[in-house]
Design an enzyme around this catalytic site. Structure first.
Site, PDB file in Angstrom:
ATOM      1  N   TYR A 157       0.838  -1.298  -0.439  1.00 60.45           N
ATOM      2  CA  TYR A 157       0.135  -0.059  -0.282  1.00 60.45           C
ATOM      3  C   TYR A 157       0.984   1.112   0.440  1.00 60.45           C
ATOM      4  O   TYR A 157       1.653   1.411   0.924  1.00 60.45           O
ATOM      5  CB  TYR A 157      -0.630   0.218   1.538  1.00 60.45           C
ATOM      6  CG  TYR A 157      -1.894  -0.796   1.077  1.00 60.45           C
ATOM      7  CD1 TYR A 157      -2.178  -1.622   0.348  1.00 60.45           C
ATOM      8  CD2 TYR A 157      -2.748  -1.130   2.311  1.00 60.45           C
ATOM      9  CE1 TYR A 157      -3.337  -2.669   0.008  1.00 60.45           C
ATOM     10  CE2 TYR A 157      -3.599  -1.836   2.115  1.00 60.45           C
ATOM     11  CZ  TYR A 157      -4.166  -2.673   1.304  1.00 60.45           C
ATOM     12  OH  TYR A 157      -5.311  -3.630   1.559  1.00 60.45           O
TER      13      TYR A 157
ATOM     14  N   LEU B 253     -16.480  -3.329 -12.449  1.00 54.30           N
ATOM     15  CA  LEU B 253     -17.491  -4.175 -10.975  1.00 54.30           C
ATOM     16  C   LEU B 253     -18.747  -3.155 -11.323  1.00 54.30           C
ATOM     17  O   LEU B 253     -18.708  -1.764 -10.703  1.00 54.30           O
ATOM     18  CB  LEU B 253     -16.259  -3.511  -9.905  1.00 54.30           C
ATOM     19  CG  LEU B 253     -15.380  -4.589  -9.632  1.00 54.30           C
ATOM     20  CD1 LEU B 253     -14.345  -4.671  -8.473  1.00 54.30           C
ATOM     21  CD2 LEU B 253     -15.583  -6.135  -9.932  1.00 54.30           C
TER      22      LEU B 253
END
Length: 299
Positions: free
Chosen positions: A56, A220
């Protein structure tokens, strides 16, 4: 229906059902003090479960967590392995599924978080849901991966093992090794894993969905674009995003949320979801929303 319980168990510990996912901290990469302050705000508001990974922000999230958290905060930090940062690649990630890579990733997380033991480490398997798929020597048998993860646990470097991107068969194979949690893509509009959620509930495994509001990238579906969600939100005087998160809390008692944000007000809105009650009529309206596949490939 009554308001969902405020805590649920992960790795034998009760934590608040709404935690914090650190992926979006990287949006504050050039404002590190703000990132630290945001995480402190979350902890001061009762967050005691933070989800992170070395990849991250190429280590930025872990560095912020290390700076922001104090031993007295008693926050459970869960991290993950199975992918590594790839700053020069077409995607910012590359798969890292081989046992020696999993061990190296654990060591990277230990170093960047400044700890001797990682409370929970999720093995990102890449077997299902949206994202990359392993190829070539990155196709590794689950048993070989569990062997190194349990060895790391025996060495005291890992407290508990979780799985991510896993199938029901994969979870069943892994259960004898002791699995604390499962992280799969799951939301109101993407409920392919209902059976897996039920298996987790039956086995005492925490269910920690990622992409809890759907569309994190193209292809999505998005919870907040559903008309039914807006109807329920308007009736309760809350936002569509809050309805989507509240639905997850009502779905099963072993659900733990880790919504991420780089904004204080958005963080407060996420934490307020624990106080939202969905009655039977609202749940019926939401349950009628069509579920669509999340099998979108990257890479």
């Amino acid at each position: 229906m009554s308001t969902p319980t405020r805590t649920a168990a992960i790795a034998g510990r009760a934590v608040a059902r709404i935690g914090y996912g650190a992926a979006q901290l990287d949006r504050l990469h050039d404002r590190r003090d703000e990132a630290v302050a945001l995480l402190r705000h979350a902890v001061d508001a009762g967050v005691d479960h933070v989800d992170t990974a070395e990849f991250y922000g190429f280590g930025f999230a872990n560095a912020v967590i290390r700076e922001a958290l104090r031993p007295t905060d008693d926050v459970m930090v869960a991290t993950k392995v199975g992918a590594d940062p790839d700053p020069g690649g077409r995607l910012p990630l590359r798969t890292a599924q081989r046992p020696e890579e999993l061990r190296a990733s654990v060591e990277d997380n230990l170093r960047s978080l400044g700890v001797d033991r990682l409370a929970v480490v999720n093995l990102r398997r890449l077997d299902s849901g949206p994202g990359m798929r392993p190829e070539g020597d990155q196709v590794v048998d689950l048993d070989d991966q569990l062997a190194v993860m349990t060895a790391l646990r025996d060495e005291g470097k890992v407290g508990a093992i979780g799985l991510s991107g896993v199938t029901p068969d994969g979870l069943r194979r892994a259960l004898p090794a002791g699995i604390a949690c499962v992280q799969n893509a799951y939301s109101l509009v993407a409920r392919d894993d209902d059976d897996l959620l039920g298996l987790c509930a039956a086995e005492g495994v925490a269910w920690v969905p990622f992409f809890p509001l759907g569309g994190a990238f193209a292809g999505l579906p998005k919870v907040t674009e559903e008309p039914a969600v807006h109807v329920v939100a308007d009736s309760l005087g809350v936002t569509p995003a809050q309805v989507g998160l509240a639905w997850l809390l009502h779905r099963a008692p072993n659900v733990l949320l880790i919504p991420g944000t780089a904004d204080h007000d958005h963080l407060d809105a996420n934490l307020a979801v624990g106080g939202i009650t969905l009655d039977d009529a609202a749940l019926a309206t939401l349950d009628a929303v069509e579920s669509r596949s999340t099998d979108v490939r990257l890479g």
